[in-house]
Write an enzyme that holds these catalytic residues in place. Structure first.
Site, PDB file in Angstrom:
ATOM      1  N   CYS A   1      -5.790   9.979   8.095  1.00 57.63           N
ATOM      2  CA  CYS A   1      -3.806  11.719   8.094  1.00 57.63           C
ATOM      3  C   CYS A   1      -4.800  12.610   8.303  1.00 57.63           C
ATOM      4  CB  CYS A   1      -3.736  11.280   6.858  1.00 57.63           C
ATOM      5  SG  CYS A   1      -2.392   9.997   6.229  1.00 57.63           S
TER       6      CYS A   1
ATOM      7  N   THR B   1       2.977 -13.560   0.697  1.00 53.78           N
ATOM      8  CA  THR B   1       3.938 -14.067   2.277  1.00 53.78           C
ATOM      9  C   THR B   1       4.509 -15.650   1.536  1.00 53.78           C
ATOM     10  OG1 THR B   1       2.467 -15.031   2.333  1.00 53.78           O
ATOM     11  CG2 THR B   1       2.552 -13.191   3.160  1.00 53.78           C
TER      12      THR B   1
ATOM     13  N   TYR C   1      -1.598 -13.448   1.161  1.00 52.09           N
ATOM     14  CA  TYR C   1      -0.993 -12.126   0.884  1.00 52.09           C
ATOM     15  C   TYR C   1      -1.080 -11.078   1.633  1.00 52.09           C
ATOM     16  CZ  TYR C   1      -1.545 -13.311  -4.177  1.00 52.09           C
ATOM     17  OH  TYR C   1      -1.284 -14.644  -5.789  1.00 52.09           O
ATOM     18  N   ALA C   2       0.080 -10.251   1.267  1.00 51.05           N
ATOM     19  CA  ALA C   2       0.327  -9.296   2.706  1.00 51.05           C
ATOM     20  C   ALA C   2       0.071  -7.464   1.942  1.00 51.05           C
ATOM     21  CB  ALA C   2       0.916  -9.448   4.259  1.00 51.05           C
TER      22      ALA C   2
ATOM     23  N   ASP D   1       0.832  -1.608   6.158  1.00 49.66           N
ATOM     24  CA  ASP D   1       2.459  -1.164   7.383  1.00 49.66           C
ATOM     25  C   ASP D   1       3.269  -2.017   7.868  1.00 49.66           C
ATOM     26  OD1 ASP D   1       1.379   1.654   6.356  1.00 49.66           O
ATOM     27  OD2 ASP D   1       0.813   1.579   8.371  1.00 49.66           O
TER      28      ASP D   1
ATOM     29  N   TYR E   1       6.538  27.290 -15.930  1.00 54.22           N
ATOM     30  CA  TYR E   1       7.167  28.694 -15.757  1.00 54.22           C
ATOM     31  C   TYR E   1       5.942  29.388 -15.933  1.00 54.22           C
ATOM     32  CZ  TYR E   1       8.963  33.632 -15.993  1.00 54.22           C
ATOM     33  OH  TYR E   1       9.191  34.885 -15.556  1.00 54.22           O
TER      34      TYR E   1
ATOM     35  N   LYS F   1      14.353  30.048 -14.221  1.00 55.85           N
ATOM     36  CA  LYS F   1      15.072  28.622 -14.114  1.00 55.85           C
ATOM     37  C   LYS F   1      14.101  28.467 -12.279  1.00 55.85           C
ATOM     38  CE  LYS F   1      18.423  31.166 -14.140  1.00 55.85           C
ATOM     39  NZ  LYS F   1      20.486  32.302 -14.133  1.00 55.85           N
TER      40      LYS F   1
END
Length: 565
Positions: free
Chosen positions: A42, A273, A279-280, A283, A426, A434
């Site tokens: 990212c 799987t 396994y997987a 993305d 707050y 609020k």
């Protein structure tokens, strides 16, 4: 136990480290075809833009550091070319030497991720066309920018990567154009909330060509010509394709594993799987959407990390389960923050869910404390049950905090009505007594109790202007004079009680103000006098952005009882 992992980064590297923490004796080998085993995917656009200056900061771990700490073999520049489930082996090619060999496994984890969509269009072989997925891609783009000093770029695609690249390249002084087939950026948003992104991008000089299709590329006089369907071509010094990703699942397909939507790998909630001992995660896999329960493809780093951890637990004999992906995300768009979680209206409609929604434009902290900024929130919930379905927020400071509260509430099964009861932190510099999340709950409670009926931007055009209904703008005359919706008369809320005689009680009243608060006060005055009212959800500020492509001001200034700018 010998574990082979195909692919590093979020899912694979996380799983490898977790397996070691659970099983000190396991032999763990990770094959990664790129030169980097664990990197900040990212962060790549921010290295291109120079925000991240040291390329070493992109690599979270190296093969050497992984071995030193975890005794895990991280073999970069090694591509797995075949999986042999019957023999429980994989075929591997050393990309440095060309050597091919077999490696056996007791357990196999596929974490191949997703690959950029490379369109089958003429001209994609040109040398100034790029995609951005790996560290190597990043270095190529950065090197091209530093060597050639391009003045213009066309980005094909307006998702997360496209927007982050647009910002970073624009900050470098480049002329940036985004071409996108859909008529909005950021598919996770509804079109009304995407309008805030459009306005911000255009205000910063990014050109948007929405609803246009790239037809190909060809060499131009000064750069590359981007051919568009039914439109004049564009010319730019460089082109970056960011039109999406698809699951990198060819190994799974060739090995006979069950595939799902768009070729993704089908797994159960243990990340297993259809083939034993395989396994997987990440993305490449099909997930269940946590809100709808339907199958989905959601490419995000957070879920990939969690799935890698769950797969590791089960590889080591545990019993961990993945509940589904909620799709929580956040992005920086210049100085604005945009976030979402759950589903949007389009998805709710496709799923046949009977839903309702509220909009509000609260400040990020107490209005009397200096520096307040407005955000626009959209909360979607199921009628009847008041189950939270999704939320979208566009604003400045405090957006990430509110989306995380809403995301956690959705996961915990808190209803939209219970948002008003959340006891949130707050202090004037950080919030209001609020909180905006509480305010959303108050609004939804008013709907549930019959104290509020709404109308929305999409309803405005169909409102009669023949006098059969009353269209009422309750802002100040100064605000009204700066812009208003055709047909709406102006009676400021503070004058309303004294001017009731001007309003026919036999006609429906549609009320608007700047953000929705003053119009709600007017609504309650009129409703208790016997008028049939509707309040505009989101206010004129929202209407202006959605219909006029105008950037919404972020300044929060107190105006009587309301933040009115």
């Amino acid at each position: 136990m010998k574990v082979v992992i195909i692919g590093g980064v979020a899912g694979g590297a996380t799983a490898a480290a977790r397996i070691r923490r659970l099983d000190e004796k396991a032999q763990i080998i990770v094959f990664e075809k790129s030169g980097y085993i664990s990197y900040a995917n990212c962060g790549l656009p921010y290295y291109i833009g120079g925000v991240i200056t040291d390329k070493e900061e992109l690599t979270l771990q190296t093969p050497k550091s992984f071995w030193k700490r975890f005794q895990i073999e991280m073999r970069v520049k090694h591509e797995v070319t075949r999986i042999n489930p019957e023999k429980q082996t994989v075929e591997v090619k050393n990309l440095n030497t060309g050597d091919v060999f077999e490696e056996s496994y007791d357990k196999l984890l596929i974490s191949t991720g997703a690959k950029p969509v490379w369109p089958d269009l003429p001209g994609t072989e040109l040398d100034n066309l790029f995609t951005l997925r790996t560290v190597e891609d990043t270095f190529k783009i950065r090197e091209f920018v530093e060597k050639n000093h391009p003045r213009s770029v066309v980005l094909a695609g307006g998702g997360y990567i496209g927007l982050e690249l647009a910002e970073n390249l624009r900050e470098l002084g480049m002329d940036v154009t985004i071409v996108q087939r859909p008529k909005q950026l950021m598919n996770s948003l509804d079109s009304d909330m995407a309008a805030f992104v459009h306005a911000k991008m255009r205000s910063r000089g990014v050109k948007l060509m929405l609803g246009h299709t790239v037809a190909g590329f060809e060499k131009g006089e000064k750069g590359t010509r981007v051919l568009l369907k039914d439109e004049q071509p564009l010319e730019a010094d460089m082109v970056i394709l960011a039109i999406g990703v698809s699951p990198d699942s060819h190994l799974a397909r060739e090995a006979g594993l069950e595939l799902g939507i768009k070729g993704s790998i089908v797994v159960n909630d243990r990340m297993e799987t259809s083939v034993p001992n395989i396994y997987a995660a990440g993305d490449a896999v099909e997930v269940k959407h946590y809100i709808t329960g339907e199958k989905a493809l959601i490419s995000l780093a957070g879920p990939a990390n969690k799935q890698g951890r769950i797969a590791a637990d089960n590889i080591c004999g545990g019993d961990s389960h993945y509940p589904g992906t909620q799709g929580s995300s956040v992005i920086k768009v210049f100085d604005m923050t945009v976030a979402s979680t759950g589903i949007n209206e389009r998805t709710a409609q496709k799923a046949g869910i009977d839903y309702d929604k509220v909009y509000l434009s609260p400040a990020n902290h107490a209005s009397y404390y200096p520096g307040g900024k407005l955000m626009t929130m959209k909360v979607i919930f199921e009628k009847g049950s008041y189950k939270l379905l999704g939320a979208q927020i566009a604003g400045y400071d405090g957006v990430d905090k509110r989306i995380d509260v809403l995301a956690a509430s959705m996961y915990a099964g808190i209803t939209a009505l219970q948002l008003k009861e959340l006891n949130l932190a707050y202090a004037p510099p950080y919030s209001s007594a609020k909180d905006p999340v509480n305010m959303a709950g108050f609004m939804i409670e008013n709907i549930a109790e019959g104290r509020l009926k709404q109308f929305f931007t999409e309803d405005v055009e169909g409102l009669p202007r023949d006098g059969s209904v009353i269209l009422l703008d309750t802002r100040t005359p100064w605000e009204y004079s700066r812009g208003h919706i055709e047909g709406f008369i102006n009676i400021p809320v503070d004058e309303l009680r004294d001017r009731l005689s001007e309003l026919d009680k036999n006609k429906k009243v549609y009320i608007i103000c700047q953000s929705g608060l003053r119009s709600y006060i007017a609504y309650r005055i009129l409703a208790q006098e016997g008028y049939d009212c509707r309040n505009f959800s989101g206010g004129f500020r929202m209407y202006e952005v959605v219909t006029g492509d105008r950037e919404a001001t972020g300044e929060a200034l107190p105006c009587g009882m309301e933040i009115c700018r």
